[in-house]
Motif scaffolding. Structure first.
Motif, mmCIF file in Angstrom:
data_model
loop_
_atom_site.group_PDB
_atom_site.id
_atom_site.type_symbol
_atom_site.label_atom_id
_atom_site.label_comp_id
_atom_site.label_asym_id
_atom_site.label_seq_id
_atom_site.Cartn_x
_atom_site.Cartn_y
_atom_site.Cartn_z
ATOM 1 N N PHE A 49 0.825 -1.208 0.000
ATOM 2 C CA PHE A 49 0.000 0.000 0.000
ATOM 3 C C PHE A 49 0.860 1.259 0.000
ATOM 4 O O PHE A 49 0.531 2.248 -0.644
ATOM 5 N N VAL A 50 1.959 1.222 0.719
ATOM 6 C CA VAL A 50 2.870 2.378 0.776
ATOM 7 C C VAL A 50 3.486 2.609 -0.600
ATOM 8 O O VAL A 50 3.476 3.730 -1.112
ATOM 9 N N GLU A 55 3.662 5.647 -5.721
ATOM 10 C CA GLU A 55 3.654 5.638 -7.188
ATOM 11 C C GLU A 55 2.496 6.475 -7.724
ATOM 12 O O GLU A 55 2.664 7.213 -8.692
ATOM 13 N N LEU A 56 1.341 6.370 -7.104
ATOM 14 C CA LEU A 56 0.221 7.218 -7.512
ATOM 15 C C LEU A 56 0.608 8.691 -7.412
ATOM 16 O O LEU A 56 0.330 9.480 -8.315
ATOM 17 N N SER A 57 1.249 9.060 -6.317
ATOM 18 C CA SER A 57 1.673 10.444 -6.114
ATOM 19 C C SER A 57 2.627 10.904 -7.215
ATOM 20 O O SER A 57 2.517 12.019 -7.719
ATOM 21 N N ARG A 58 3.551 10.024 -7.598
ATOM 22 C CA ARG A 58 4.485 10.364 -8.687
ATOM 23 C C ARG A 58 3.753 10.568 -10.006
ATOM 24 O O ARG A 58 4.204 11.309 -10.872
ATOM 25 N N GLN A 59 2.599 9.915 -10.149
ATOM 26 C CA GLN A 59 1.812 10.028 -11.376
ATOM 27 C C GLN A 59 0.786 11.166 -11.316
ATOM 28 O O GLN A 59 -0.046 11.294 -12.209
ATOM 29 N N CYS A 63 -3.562 10.273 -2.676
ATOM 30 C CA CYS A 63 -3.972 9.017 -2.062
ATOM 31 C C CYS A 63 -4.149 9.208 -0.557
ATOM 32 O O CYS A 63 -3.401 9.957 0.077
ATOM 33 N N VAL A 64 -5.139 8.527 -0.004
ATOM 34 C CA VAL A 64 -5.333 8.456 1.439
ATOM 35 C C VAL A 64 -5.440 6.981 1.799
ATOM 36 O O VAL A 64 -6.165 6.240 1.147
ATOM 37 N N ARG A 65 -4.693 6.564 2.809
ATOM 38 C CA ARG A 65 -4.797 5.194 3.312
ATOM 39 C C ARG A 65 -4.885 5.292 4.827
ATOM 40 O O ARG A 65 -4.266 6.156 5.437
ATOM 41 N N PHE A 66 -5.717 4.462 5.432
ATOM 42 C CA PHE A 66 -5.929 4.563 6.866
ATOM 43 C C PHE A 66 -6.185 3.187 7.458
ATOM 44 O O PHE A 66 -6.460 2.227 6.741
ATOM 45 N N ASP A 67 -6.072 3.115 8.779
ATOM 46 C CA ASP A 67 -6.380 1.892 9.511
ATOM 47 C C ASP A 67 -7.808 1.966 10.027
ATOM 48 O O ASP A 67 -8.203 2.960 10.630
#
Length: 85
Positions: A49-50, A55-59, A63-67
């Motif tokens: 996920f990291v 990679e999404l950010s570079r493109q 992105c948001v990812r959470f627990d």
């Protein structure tokens, strides 16, 4: 740019990470929200996920990812976790 985020929901804090792309002079950009699987976390054992978020950010995609509550670094007990449909 990566930033820690914390969101309070029903008295519990959900913790996560936002990834903002480096886009010149743009205030809007697409965003992806990553939901981890059952008993998982926003980091994942292999950091998939990291790596995907970076990679999404570079493109040029945010992105948001959470627990989820009771997983990873978020508050709560996993035994009290439920999905409401």
């Amino acid at each position: 740019m990566e930033n820690l985020i914390a969101i309070e929901v029903n008295g519990l804090t959900l913790r996560g990470m936002s990834h903002k792309p480096k886009v010149n002079n743009l205030s809007k950009y697409p965003i992806v929200i990553i939901f981890h699987g059952f008993t998982g976390s926003r980091v994942d054992g292999n950091f998939l996920f990291v790596r995907f978020a970076r990679e999404l950010s570079r493109q040029g995609i945010g992105c948001v990812r959470f627990d989820f509550s009771g997983s990873g670094e978020s508050d709560g007990s996993f035994t009290e976790m439920t999905f409401i449909l």
